[in-house]
Design an enzyme around this catalytic site. Structure first.
Site, PDB file in Angstrom:
ATOM      1  N   SER A  52      43.629  30.175  38.079  1.00  0.00           N
ATOM      2  CA  SER A  52      44.851  30.982  38.104  1.00  0.00           C
ATOM      3  C   SER A  52      46.021  30.292  38.794  1.00  0.00           C
ATOM      4  O   SER A  52      47.167  30.704  38.622  1.00  0.00           O
ATOM      5  CB  SER A  52      44.583  32.326  38.785  1.00  0.00           C
ATOM      6  OG  SER A  52      44.331  32.154  40.158  1.00  0.00           O
ATOM      7  N   LYS A 169      47.033  33.262  45.844  1.00  0.00           N
ATOM      8  CA  LYS A 169      48.167  33.300  44.912  1.00  0.00           C
ATOM      9  C   LYS A 169      49.421  32.835  45.649  1.00  0.00           C
ATOM     10  O   LYS A 169      49.416  32.605  46.851  1.00  0.00           O
ATOM     11  CB  LYS A 169      48.404  34.723  44.379  1.00  0.00           C
ATOM     12  CG  LYS A 169      47.201  35.397  43.744  1.00  0.00           C
ATOM     13  CD  LYS A 169      46.810  34.805  42.419  1.00  0.00           C
ATOM     14  CE  LYS A 169      45.567  35.504  41.865  1.00  0.00           C
ATOM     15  NZ  LYS A 169      45.063  34.840  40.638  1.00  0.00           N
TER      16      LYS A 169
END
Length: 398
Positions: A52, A169
């Site tokens: 990701s 993230k």
């Protein structure tokens, strides 16, 4: 008469020597305590499990995450097995006891979370988990399969904040920011924010001829099997950075390169806040105001889908619908003032990332630390020595 003359001088007695077993036990105990203190209050190792964050961070990157930068979080579940997160490695049983729970507290840090920081945090929707499907979001399963089906077919458990899965993230927005996204481009407080050089999305690539030598794309840094999917003889979908795609665009056998984004107004049911009245998708949503400490929101049909979980789950209030209004902890309320700061987190690999677009805000009490640098990087493909990505060792994270 001084009778002490007749007492035995105990200081002259030789001390009883520790056995080898006792020495080993003491050494191990000291090492465990020292390592636990370092891990909780200073720095912790972390592994990148998914793609990701590619190409910023790769699967197989091993990071050091600083607890000092944002301030160490005091353990909220203090009784736990050392070095195990939420599950024992062999038995598969719980690695903690939630009979003792401490309130959220954080020691002073070196700085606040800033936009574009790469942050490790506990997965906000990891409060409820189906044990047989731990890689799946419980709430998404409920939306797709129904509550009765999920809760009758799977073993459902709840987890404290600090025992939920760790995610990593990039922080796109902090408390008070207004976030929106149009055609795959994020805007923060009305200002478009292009992806960093390492960020990537999907592109539609049309060729002038079906005879394409795909080896040339490998030389550009693409993984042929993972980054390129064939649509037909004259087109492919590429997953790459803007810089990489500019090189593709310059090839004489390429007819066109176009960003592949969902059309505006096409609703995606799994996109936060799962409101049928909002035709949002992963490439087009907002505007959304990120809550912060002391910010007051009006409670109505437009705001509640966005902030209901923050008020009820993250800040621990009893929230009920009452006629046309709301009750908070049994009292009528038309507004709510937030007690915590929140953040909006997104992956750099925009079209292959489960992030805030799918589960909303990250509360301050879920923040683990700041990713500092890569101490090891390991590729599962290739020979023994080629598996180590030597060029990534000791690289800082930006």
């Amino acid at each position: 008469m001084n009778w002490k003359f007749w007492e035995k001088d105990k200081s002259a007695e030789p001390r009883k020597k520790k056995t080898k077993t006792r020495e080993w036990v003491d050494a191990i105990l000291f090492a465990v305590i020292a390592a636990t203190i370092i891990r909780v209050f200073f720095i912790e190792a972390y592994t990148i499990p998914t793609g990701s964050m590619e190409r910023s961070l790769l699967i197989g990157d091993f990071l050091f995450v600083s607890k000092v930068n944002y301030g160490p979080r005091i353990p909220m579940t203090p009784v736990a097995f050392p070095f195990a997160h939420h599950t024992m490695p062999i038995t598969g049983t719980k690695a903690y006891w939630d009979g003792v729970q401490w309130k959220y507290r954080r020691l002073p840090g070196l700085s606040d979370i800033k936009r574009n920081d790469v942050v490790v945090f506990n997965y906000p929707q990891g409060d409820t988990v189906a044990l047989e499907m731990q890689d799946q979001d419980y709430y998404r399963m409920v939306r797709n399969m129904g509550w009765n089906t999920v809760n009758s077919q799977y073993t459902i458990v709840t987890r404290p904040v600090d025992k939920r899965e760790n995610y990593i993230k990039r922080c796109i927005g902090i408390g008070g920011d207004v976030i929106s996204m149009k055609n795959g481009l994020v805007s923060v407080n009305g200002k478009p924010e292009k992806l960093k050089n390492t960020g990537q999305i999907k592109y539609e690539v049309a060729f002038k001829t079906p005879d394409v030598n795909f080896a040339i794309f490998k030389d550009m840094g693409f993984n042929i099997d993972e980054d390129i999917s064939r649509q037909d003889e004259l087109s492919c979908v590429f997953n790459g950075t803007e810089e990489m795609m500019n090189k593709v665009k310059g090839l004489d056998f390429v007819a066109s390169v176009k960003e592949q984004t969902q059309p505006e107004g096409q609703r995606e049911s799994d996109v936060f806040p799962f409101d049928e009245k909002r035709n949002w998708n992963a490439d087009n949503f907002g505007p959304i105001t990120i809550p912060k400490t002391g910010w007051t929101v009006t409670l109505d049909s437009a705001s509640m889908p966005l902030y209901e979980r923050c008020i009820r789950i993250y800040e621990g209030n009893k929230l009920e619908k009452s006629g046309d209004g709301w009750l908070i902890n049994g009292k009528p309320a038309t507004t709510y003032t937030f007690k915590m700061d929140y953040y909006w987190m997104m992956g750099d690999n925009r079209h292959n990332s489960l992030d805030s677009r799918y589960w909303g805000f990250v509360p301050d009490d879920h923040i683990v630390g700041k990713a500092l640098f890569i101490w090891m990087s390991y590729d599962t493909n290739g020979s023994f020595f080629s598996k180590i990505r030597w060029s990534r060792l000791l690289n800082g994270i930006h």
